[in-house]
Design a protein around this motif. Structure first.
Motif, mmCIF file in Angstrom:
data_model
loop_
_atom_site.group_PDB
_atom_site.id
_atom_site.type_symbol
_atom_site.label_atom_id
_atom_site.label_comp_id
_atom_site.label_asym_id
_atom_site.label_seq_id
_atom_site.Cartn_x
_atom_site.Cartn_y
_atom_site.Cartn_z
ATOM 1 N N VAL A 123 0.834 -1.204 0.000
ATOM 2 C CA VAL A 123 0.000 0.000 0.000
ATOM 3 C C VAL A 123 0.868 1.252 0.000
ATOM 4 O O VAL A 123 0.586 2.234 -0.708
ATOM 5 C CB VAL A 123 -0.958 -0.017 1.203
ATOM 6 C CG1 VAL A 123 -1.705 1.303 1.318
ATOM 7 C CG2 VAL A 123 -1.961 -1.155 1.078
ATOM 8 N N LEU A 182 -3.235 -4.007 -6.544
ATOM 9 C CA LEU A 182 -3.558 -2.599 -6.323
ATOM 10 C C LEU A 182 -3.559 -1.806 -7.616
ATOM 11 O O LEU A 182 -4.411 -0.929 -7.828
ATOM 12 C CB LEU A 182 -2.548 -1.997 -5.338
ATOM 13 C CG LEU A 182 -2.655 -2.451 -3.879
ATOM 14 C CD1 LEU A 182 -1.465 -1.958 -3.088
ATOM 15 C CD2 LEU A 182 -3.951 -1.959 -3.254
ATOM 16 N N ASN A 238 2.632 1.734 -3.393
ATOM 17 C CA ASN A 238 1.715 2.048 -4.486
ATOM 18 C C ASN A 238 1.408 3.537 -4.571
ATOM 19 O O ASN A 238 0.814 3.994 -5.551
ATOM 20 C CB ASN A 238 0.411 1.264 -4.312
ATOM 21 C CG ASN A 238 -0.445 1.284 -5.554
ATOM 22 O OD1 ASN A 238 0.028 1.042 -6.661
ATOM 23 N ND2 ASN A 238 -1.736 1.569 -5.384
ATOM 24 N N THR A 288 -12.165 4.092 2.207
ATOM 25 C CA THR A 288 -11.812 3.701 0.844
ATOM 26 C C THR A 288 -11.046 2.388 0.830
ATOM 27 O O THR A 288 -11.262 1.544 -0.049
ATOM 28 C CB THR A 288 -10.967 4.804 0.188
ATOM 29 O OG1 THR A 288 -11.696 6.029 0.207
ATOM 30 C CG2 THR A 288 -10.622 4.440 -1.248
ATOM 31 N N PHE A 289 -10.163 2.194 1.813
ATOM 32 C CA PHE A 289 -9.383 0.954 1.843
ATOM 33 C C PHE A 289 -10.282 -0.254 2.075
ATOM 34 O O PHE A 289 -10.171 -1.264 1.374
ATOM 35 C CB PHE A 289 -8.323 1.040 2.939
ATOM 36 C CG PHE A 289 -7.529 -0.230 3.111
ATOM 37 C CD1 PHE A 289 -6.497 -0.533 2.237
ATOM 38 C CD2 PHE A 289 -7.839 -1.133 4.121
ATOM 39 C CE1 PHE A 289 -5.773 -1.717 2.379
ATOM 40 C CE2 PHE A 289 -7.121 -2.311 4.271
ATOM 41 C CZ PHE A 289 -6.089 -2.596 3.396
ATOM 42 N N TYR A 343 -11.357 5.557 -7.242
ATOM 43 C CA TYR A 343 -10.857 6.362 -6.123
ATOM 44 C C TYR A 343 -11.288 7.824 -6.268
ATOM 45 O O TYR A 343 -11.575 8.500 -5.264
ATOM 46 C CB TYR A 343 -9.333 6.269 -6.058
ATOM 47 C CG TYR A 343 -8.828 4.910 -5.622
ATOM 48 C CD1 TYR A 343 -9.011 4.465 -4.314
ATOM 49 C CD2 TYR A 343 -8.172 4.079 -6.512
ATOM 50 C CE1 TYR A 343 -8.540 3.223 -3.916
ATOM 51 C CE2 TYR A 343 -7.698 2.834 -6.120
ATOM 52 C CZ TYR A 343 -7.889 2.416 -4.823
ATOM 53 O OH TYR A 343 -7.434 1.184 -4.433
ATOM 54 N N THR A 384 -10.507 -0.849 -1.841
ATOM 55 C CA THR A 384 -9.214 -1.490 -2.096
ATOM 56 C C THR A 384 -9.215 -2.948 -1.677
ATOM 57 O O THR A 384 -8.871 -3.838 -2.472
ATOM 58 C CB THR A 384 -8.104 -0.727 -1.352
ATOM 59 O OG1 THR A 384 -8.139 0.649 -1.734
ATOM 60 C CG2 THR A 384 -6.746 -1.319 -1.693
ATOM 61 N N ILE A 404 -6.745 -1.775 -9.986
ATOM 62 C CA ILE A 404 -7.948 -1.026 -9.615
ATOM 63 C C ILE A 404 -7.962 0.289 -10.383
ATOM 64 O O ILE A 404 -6.970 1.011 -10.428
ATOM 65 C CB ILE A 404 -7.987 -0.772 -8.098
ATOM 66 C CG1 ILE A 404 -7.909 -2.100 -7.338
ATOM 67 C CG2 ILE A 404 -9.249 -0.013 -7.709
ATOM 68 C CD1 ILE A 404 -7.819 -1.933 -5.832
#
Length: 328
Positions: A120, A226, A123, A247-248, A234, A252, A229
């Motif tokens: 994460v 990741l 990214n 959001t995670f 987002y 995600t 997506i």
């Protein structure tokens, strides 16, 4: 005339559909043949090299090998005697097996959580992102083949693996015990955290060297998930006012949960088969002893069956939560 034209159109439409189906099926067959050609070297190597070795290993686990005077050997079938010796005669196999399984149950969640956390972070858009990704993947290269044997001979690796560490006059290890339970208890003094969590955190910090070394492939899998997506999702979350935490967990994590299942299966197999595994080291030590080939073969197959059962349980649990999107 109009009715005849309509009939001709209705008749020609199914023919076009049949042609498209034939083209699609022929393309699928070509892809299938290409897949078989791709795995053909492995299949040939497995049938000619690995399968005879597997068969001999199973036979040796039920046999006793006698060396003759003419530099030959005689194989005698002894049934379950080797398995009985491994389970009930040898006092250390079951103890080592249980200890090794406990360590793996401790290490696997830590490896997955660390690799997910680092994926994460890596990214995110930042300067030198490719360099940081390469740095975290370097341990995977160092842990393979001849590089592993070279790394195992260096002084730093020896001191990290040594239970005594560097003598500093306090009688405590300065290499493996980075923090102690007392330090964590002071940190969590006002948080009402249980002793089990404190011990787990202490163990994770003290094993951070091994965790980083075994998280490279998992990190790449998470990064691939990741990056698959769409950024538009987002952007819509930001427009709706969703926080990063929401959001995670809402976007995600569900999107790359399939990659999480793949990572967990890979981590289980890698942890059970690595050379640093406690059980693997114990079985290798039994093998080099006199007349230990048969007993070590029996231990190996019992360990193999335990690994298969654990992988099947993990796969069954994860399959209940994994969603695969159909592409028609």
């Amino acid at each position: 005339m109009t009715t005849d034209l309509q009939l001709n159109k209705t008749v020609s439409a199914p023919k076009k559909a049949v042609k498209k189906k034939k083209r699609a099926s022929s393309l699928d067959r070509r892809k299938a043949r290409a897949g078989w050609w791709f795995v053909m070297p492995f299949i040939i190597g497995f049938l000619t090299v690995y399968l005879p070795v597997i068969f001999d290993s199973i036979r040796y686990s039920f046999s006793h090998i006698k060396i003759t005077s003419g530099e030959g050997f005689i194989i005698e079938n002894v049934g379950w005697a080797n398995y009985n010796e491994a389970l009930f005669v040898n006092p250390n196999f079951v103890r080592t097996l249980l200890t090794g399984l406990g360590e793996l149950a401790f290490d696997i969640p830590a490896i997955i959580l660390f690799s997910l956390f680092m994926a994460v972070l890596l990214n995110q858009k930042m300067v030198g992102r490719a360099l940081f990704r390469a740095i975290f993947f370097i341990p995977v290269i160092l842990a393979t083949g001849i590089m592993e044997s070279i790394d195992s001979q260096n002084l730093v690796g020896t001191m990290m693996d040594d239970t005594d560490g560097i003598a500093d006059g306090t009688g405590q290890s300065t290499a493996t015990d980075i923090v102690s339970a007392i330090d964590i208890e002071r940190l969590f003094a006002n948080m009402r955290v249980g002793t089990e969590l404190v011990e787990y955190v202490v163990g994770v910090v003290n094993k951070i060297y091994n965790i980083v070394n075994r998280s490279g492939v998992q990190m790449l899998i998470f990064l691939a998930g990741l990056q698959s997506i769409s950024p538009a999702i987002y952007e819509s979350c930001q427009i709706d006012g969703a926080t990063a935490w929401e959001t995670f967990w809402k976007i995600t994590f569900p999107f790359f949960f399939n990659d999480t299942a793949t990572t967990e299966i890979y981590t289980v197999i890698d942890s059970f088969t690595t050379d640093s595994n406690r059980v693997m080291k114990f079985i290798a030590g039994i093998y080099v002893q006199s007349n230990g080939q048969e007993v070590s073969s029996a231990m190996s197959w019992m360990y193999f069956l335990i690994v298969i059962v654990i992988i099947a349980l993990v796969s069954a649990i994860l399959s209940a939560f994994v969603f695969y999107q159909r592409r028609d």
